[in-house]
Design an enzyme around this catalytic site. Structure first.
Site, PDB file in Angstrom:
ATOM      1  N   SER A 121      -2.765   3.195   5.532  1.00 40.76           N
ATOM      2  CA  SER A 121      -1.298   3.288   6.090  1.00 40.76           C
ATOM      3  C   SER A 121      -1.003   3.827   7.588  1.00 40.76           C
ATOM      4  CB  SER A 121      -0.668   4.523   5.252  1.00 40.76           C
ATOM      5  OG  SER A 121      -0.319   4.054   3.809  1.00 40.76           O
ATOM      6  N   HIS A 143      -1.628  -4.447   5.814  1.00 38.84           N
ATOM      7  CA  HIS A 143      -0.921  -3.297   5.255  1.00 38.84           C
ATOM      8  C   HIS A 143       0.278  -3.775   4.514  1.00 38.84           C
ATOM      9  CE1 HIS A 143       1.622   0.468   6.278  1.00 38.84           C
ATOM     10  NE2 HIS A 143       1.039   0.654   5.082  1.00 38.84           N
ATOM     11  N   GLU A 155       1.959  -5.751   7.327  1.00 40.90           N
ATOM     12  CA  GLU A 155       1.892  -5.468   8.660  1.00 40.90           C
ATOM     13  C   GLU A 155       0.317  -5.619   8.925  1.00 40.90           C
ATOM     14  OE1 GLU A 155       2.395  -1.155   9.436  1.00 40.90           O
ATOM     15  OE2 GLU A 155       3.107  -1.626  11.418  1.00 40.90           O
ATOM     16  N   ASN A 193       4.533   3.527   9.801  1.00 36.65           N
ATOM     17  CA  ASN A 193       4.625   5.051   9.508  1.00 36.65           C
ATOM     18  C   ASN A 193       4.781   5.821  10.676  1.00 36.65           C
ATOM     19  OD1 ASN A 193       4.519   5.201   6.605  1.00 36.65           O
ATOM     20  ND2 ASN A 193       2.440   3.850   6.681  1.00 36.65           N
TER      21      ASN A 193
HETATM   22  N1  CAA Z   1       6.394  -2.314  -9.055  1.00 38.44           N
HETATM   23  C1  CAA Z   1       6.811  -3.424  -9.007  1.00 38.44           C
HETATM   24  N2  CAA Z   1       8.193  -3.853  -9.193  1.00 38.44           N
HETATM   25  C2  CAA Z   1       8.965  -2.920  -9.114  1.00 38.44           C
HETATM   26  C3  CAA Z   1       8.539  -1.323  -9.171  1.00 38.44           C
HETATM   27  C4  CAA Z   1       7.152  -1.347  -8.932  1.00 38.44           C
HETATM   28  N3  CAA Z   1       6.757  -0.141  -8.728  1.00 38.44           N
HETATM   29  N4  CAA Z   1       9.504  -0.729  -9.122  1.00 38.44           N
HETATM   30  C5  CAA Z   1      10.660  -1.484  -9.083  1.00 38.44           C
HETATM   31  N5  CAA Z   1       9.962  -2.992  -9.058  1.00 38.44           N
HETATM   32  C6  CAA Z   1      11.139  -3.991  -9.113  1.00 38.44           C
HETATM   33  C7  CAA Z   1      11.935  -3.921 -10.541  1.00 38.44           C
HETATM   34  O1  CAA Z   1      11.264  -4.515 -11.698  1.00 38.44           O
HETATM   35  C8  CAA Z   1      13.202  -4.844 -10.303  1.00 38.44           C
HETATM   36  O2  CAA Z   1      13.095  -6.160 -10.354  1.00 38.44           O
HETATM   37  P1  CAA Z   1      13.713  -6.832 -11.768  1.00 38.44           P
HETATM   38  O3  CAA Z   1      15.246  -5.981 -11.794  1.00 38.44           O
HETATM   39  O4  CAA Z   1      13.878  -8.172 -11.464  1.00 38.44           O
HETATM   40  O5  CAA Z   1      12.802  -6.411 -12.834  1.00 38.44           O
HETATM   41  C9  CAA Z   1      13.608  -4.442  -8.765  1.00 38.44           C
HETATM   42  O6  CAA Z   1      12.069  -4.037  -8.364  1.00 38.44           O
HETATM   43  C10 CAA Z   1      14.327  -3.649  -8.527  1.00 38.44           C
HETATM   44  O7  CAA Z   1      14.271  -2.387  -9.193  1.00 38.44           O
HETATM   45  P2  CAA Z   1      15.370  -1.641  -9.716  1.00 38.44           P
HETATM   46  O8  CAA Z   1      16.372  -2.572 -10.154  1.00 38.44           O
HETATM   47  O9  CAA Z   1      14.963  -0.863 -10.991  1.00 38.44           O
HETATM   48  O10 CAA Z   1      15.599  -0.512  -8.775  1.00 38.44           O
HETATM   49  P3  CAA Z   1      16.078  -0.561  -7.260  1.00 38.44           P
HETATM   50  O11 CAA Z   1      17.076  -1.755  -7.082  1.00 38.44           O
HETATM   51  O12 CAA Z   1      16.491   0.563  -6.851  1.00 38.44           O
HETATM   52  O13 CAA Z   1      14.618  -1.136  -6.362  1.00 38.44           O
HETATM   53  C11 CAA Z   1      13.107  -0.657  -5.172  1.00 38.44           C
HETATM   54  C12 CAA Z   1      13.690  -0.501  -6.393  1.00 38.44           C
HETATM   55  C13 CAA Z   1      12.633  -2.074  -4.942  1.00 38.44           C
HETATM   56  C14 CAA Z   1      11.792   0.182  -5.278  1.00 38.44           C
HETATM   57  C15 CAA Z   1      13.959   0.067  -4.083  1.00 38.44           C
HETATM   58  O14 CAA Z   1      14.599   0.996  -4.355  1.00 38.44           O
HETATM   59  C16 CAA Z   1      13.492   0.002  -2.837  1.00 38.44           C
HETATM   60  O15 CAA Z   1      13.237  -0.833  -1.795  1.00 38.44           O
HETATM   61  N6  CAA Z   1      12.959   1.310  -2.358  1.00 38.44           N
HETATM   62  C17 CAA Z   1      12.310   1.538  -0.892  1.00 38.44           C
HETATM   63  C18 CAA Z   1      11.071   1.152  -1.033  1.00 38.44           C
HETATM   64  C19 CAA Z   1      10.287   1.184   0.297  1.00 38.44           C
HETATM   65  O16 CAA Z   1      10.812   1.666   1.278  1.00 38.44           O
HETATM   66  N7  CAA Z   1       8.970   0.839   0.406  1.00 38.44           N
HETATM   67  C20 CAA Z   1       8.205   1.043   1.495  1.00 38.44           C
HETATM   68  C21 CAA Z   1       7.536   2.404   1.406  1.00 38.44           C
HETATM   69  S1  CAA Z   1       6.443   2.733   2.518  1.00 38.44           S
HETATM   70  C22 CAA Z   1       5.123   1.972   2.300  1.00 38.44           C
HETATM   71  O17 CAA Z   1       4.934   1.286   1.362  1.00 38.44           O
HETATM   72  C23 CAA Z   1       3.981   2.078   3.603  1.00 38.44           C
HETATM   73  C24 CAA Z   1       3.387   3.135   3.467  1.00 38.44           C
HETATM   74  O18 CAA Z   1       2.118   2.955   4.101  1.00 38.44           O
HETATM   75  C25 CAA Z   1       3.355   4.419   2.795  1.00 38.44           C
HETATM   76  P1  NAD Z   2      -3.486   5.947  -5.540  1.00 38.07           P
HETATM   77  O1  NAD Z   2      -3.703   7.394  -5.285  1.00 38.07           O
HETATM   78  O2  NAD Z   2      -2.311   5.393  -6.151  1.00 38.07           O
HETATM   79  O3  NAD Z   2      -4.737   5.043  -5.853  1.00 38.07           O
HETATM   80  C1  NAD Z   2      -5.871   5.066  -5.082  1.00 38.07           C
HETATM   81  C2  NAD Z   2      -6.946   4.735  -6.053  1.00 38.07           C
HETATM   82  O4  NAD Z   2      -8.320   4.829  -5.390  1.00 38.07           O
HETATM   83  C3  NAD Z   2      -7.217   5.647  -7.458  1.00 38.07           C
HETATM   84  O5  NAD Z   2      -7.003   4.681  -8.445  1.00 38.07           O
HETATM   85  C4  NAD Z   2      -8.508   6.211  -7.356  1.00 38.07           C
HETATM   86  O6  NAD Z   2      -8.885   6.166  -8.507  1.00 38.07           O
HETATM   87  C5  NAD Z   2      -9.259   5.076  -6.303  1.00 38.07           C
HETATM   88  N1  NAD Z   2     -10.535   5.604  -5.580  1.00 38.07           N
HETATM   89  C6  NAD Z   2     -10.406   6.601  -4.819  1.00 38.07           C
HETATM   90  N2  NAD Z   2     -11.454   6.768  -4.234  1.00 38.07           N
HETATM   91  C7  NAD Z   2     -12.364   5.608  -4.564  1.00 38.07           C
HETATM   92  C8  NAD Z   2     -13.620   5.234  -4.022  1.00 38.07           C
HETATM   93  N3  NAD Z   2     -14.204   5.834  -3.183  1.00 38.07           N
HETATM   94  N4  NAD Z   2     -13.951   4.050  -4.713  1.00 38.07           N
HETATM   95  C9  NAD Z   2     -13.130   3.359  -5.746  1.00 38.07           C
HETATM   96  N5  NAD Z   2     -12.029   3.697  -5.952  1.00 38.07           N
HETATM   97  C10 NAD Z   2     -11.662   4.783  -5.407  1.00 38.07           C
HETATM   98  O7  NAD Z   2      -3.049   5.426  -3.890  1.00 38.07           O
HETATM   99  P2  NAD Z   2      -2.059   4.338  -3.320  1.00 38.07           P
HETATM  100  O8  NAD Z   2      -0.767   4.909  -3.246  1.00 38.07           O
HETATM  101  O9  NAD Z   2      -2.555   2.905  -4.115  1.00 38.07           O
HETATM  102  O10 NAD Z   2      -2.587   4.142  -1.747  1.00 38.07           O
HETATM  103  C11 NAD Z   2      -3.890   3.437  -1.523  1.00 38.07           C
HETATM  104  C12 NAD Z   2      -4.017   3.142  -0.033  1.00 38.07           C
HETATM  105  O11 NAD Z   2      -2.879   2.407   0.204  1.00 38.07           O
HETATM  106  C13 NAD Z   2      -4.129   4.284   0.798  1.00 38.07           C
HETATM  107  O12 NAD Z   2      -4.797   3.942   1.849  1.00 38.07           O
HETATM  108  C14 NAD Z   2      -2.554   4.481   1.464  1.00 38.07           C
HETATM  109  O13 NAD Z   2      -2.414   5.017   2.484  1.00 38.07           O
HETATM  110  C15 NAD Z   2      -2.135   2.867   1.230  1.00 38.07           C
HETATM  111  N6  NAD Z   2      -0.856   2.685   1.260  1.00 38.07           N
HETATM  112  C16 NAD Z   2       0.020   3.312   0.390  1.00 38.07           C
HETATM  113  C17 NAD Z   2       1.113   2.972   0.118  1.00 38.07           C
HETATM  114  C18 NAD Z   2       2.205   3.823  -0.897  1.00 38.07           C
HETATM  115  O14 NAD Z   2       3.428   3.706  -0.703  1.00 38.07           O
HETATM  116  N7  NAD Z   2       1.498   4.522  -1.844  1.00 38.07           N
HETATM  117  C19 NAD Z   2       1.819   2.008   0.817  1.00 38.07           C
HETATM  118  C20 NAD Z   2       1.118   1.246   1.671  1.00 38.07           C
HETATM  119  C21 NAD Z   2      -0.554   1.617   2.046  1.00 38.07           C
END
Ligand code: CAA
Ligand code: NAD
Length: 288
Positions: A121, A143, A155, A193
């Site tokens: 991330s 990403h 990304e 991020n």
């Molecule tokens: N895995 C797979 N599919 C999922 C899911 C999951 N964990 N959660 C929800 N869905 C699917 C559902 O199955 C649903 O599809 P169907 O109705 O066709 O089955 C669809 O998404 C919509 O879900 P819901 O109707 O239950 O709920 P919603 O309309 O509120 O949507 C959401 C759920 C898509 C997660 C929406 O709330 C959303 O877009 N949230 C924001 C997500 C976001 O910002 N993600 C980026 C996070 S940052 C990141 O990823 C980067 C990082 O490095 C941290």
């Molecule tokens: P998570 O905690 O759900 O899963 C991580 C997994 O890695 C666990 O199942 C753990 O058992 C396994 N693991 C840890 N160390 C390990 C090793 N040395 N060898 C093998 N397996 C190992 O985490 P996540 O949310 O899936 O995130 C995973 C990566 O993706 C991170 O780098 C995170 O920053 C990135 N990411 C996360 C998100 C998010 O929304 N959660 C979105 C984009 C990118």
């Protein structure tokens, strides 16, 4: 360069499982390696549920779902990912752990056609590539966004050593997976991020200072800014440990105290309240 046939995914967490699922749906064999048996069991169960949901919703036939499911295999032995022609790492967001893994991957995959991608991330792709030594030019940021089957973006991050051909192949693979790739440079947090995580961190400061209750903070951002989830709910969804780790990368990498993780966010992590994945974070998720 031939098409990717076998993708190794390292980490069976929320992201690794999603990446394996979209690969399998695109006809690519996916082998998922995780060091923990319970992660693998949770991953299998969630993928089965999501594939059957896709059938119920008419997005695929039962035969297509079965074929996709058969293309995913799981292992606790890293040796079983040998033979893959593309690797995507999706383990915990910690530098030292990723660096160790990429050192191992570089040894396991001497073939110069195998790309070693990281779903990090925020961590520097250049630093991850350096840990891969002679394989540095094959390391790239790929990403994905959570939930992977739903979110369109990948990304793509080019490290200083990444070969142009590797970036091009990464863009092509993302498109083959049905995603829209957009390129970003290798700076802490990249684009996504760098912008998103300070918003989430600020929401924790607002909560800590008593500006409003969690539901109000989230409701204000949902209804007032049209965000699909409020920032605290989104933090639970991402994982609070991942949020802290990303803030630390921004803080260390940009050297500005405005990126320091909020003490309340760190406290949730210290209490083991990591969000959806542990059943509780800012909110309770156990019965959902
Ligand atoms: N895995 C797979 N599919 C999922 C899911 C999951 N964990 N959660 C929800 N869905 C699917 C559902 O199955 C649903 O599809 P169907 O109705 O066709 O089955 C669809 O998404 C919509 O879900 P819901 O109707 O239950 O709920 P919603 O309309 O509120 O949507 C959401 C759920 C898509 C997660 C929406 O709330 C959303 O877009 N949230 C924001 C997500 C976001 O910002 N993600 C980026 C996070 S940052 C990141 O990823 C980067 C990082 O490095 C941290
Ligand atoms: P998570 O905690 O759900 O899963 C991580 C997994 O890695 C666990 O199942 C753990 O058992 C396994 N693991 C840890 N160390 C390990 C090793 N040395 N060898 C093998 N397996 C190992 O985490 P996540 O949310 O899936 O995130 C995973 C990566 O993706 C991170 O780098 C995170 O920053 C990135 N990411 C996360 C998100 C998010 O929304 N959660 C979105 C984009 C990118």
């Amino acid at each position: 360069m031939s098409e990717v046939k076998k993708l190794a995914v390292i980490g069976a967490g929320q992201m690794g499982g999603g990446i394996a699922q979209v690969a399998a749906q695109a006809g690519i064999e996916a082998v998922v390696f995780d060091s923990f048996a319970d992660s693998i069991e949770r991953c299998k169960a969630l993928r089965a549920k999501l594939l059957s949901r896709a059938v119920e919703k008419g997005r695929m036939t039962a035969e297509e779902a079965e074929a996709a499911s058969m293309r995913i295999s799981y292992t606790q032995s890293i040796d079983e990912i040998a033979g893959a022609d593309w690797v995507v790492e999706a383990i915990v967001e910690e530098k030292a752990v990723k660096f160790d893994l990429f050192k191992t991957l570089a040894k396991m995959f001497p073939d110069e056609s195998v790309v070693l991608a990281s779903n990090t991330s925020s961590i520097s792709i250049t630093e991850i590539a350096t840990s891969a030594g002679g394989a540095a030019s094959r390391v790239v940021g790929m990403h994905f966004f959570n939930p992977v089957p739903v979110m369109k973006l990948v990304e793509v991050i080019r490290g200083m050593q990444t070969a142009d051909s590797v970036v091009e192949r990464t863009l092509a693979l993302a498109e083959r997976l049905g995603k829209t790739p957009l390129a970003a440079n290798d700076r802490p947090g990249f684009v996504s991020n760098r912008v998103l995580m300070p918003l989430i961190n600020e929401a924790f400061y607002a909560l800590m200072e008593g500006v409003a209750e969690p539901e109000a903070i989230d409701g204000i951002m949902q209804l007032g800014c049209n965000h699909p989830m409020g920032p605290l709910r989104l933090a639970d969804f991402i994982g609070l440990d991942t949020c802290v780790n990303i803030m630390n990368v921004l803080y260390e990498g940009l050297g500005n105290p405005k990126y320091a993780p909020c003490p309340l966010l760190r406290q949730y992590v210290a209490a083991g309240r990591l969000g959806d994945k542990t059943g509780a974070g800012v909110y309770e998720h156990r019965n959902k």
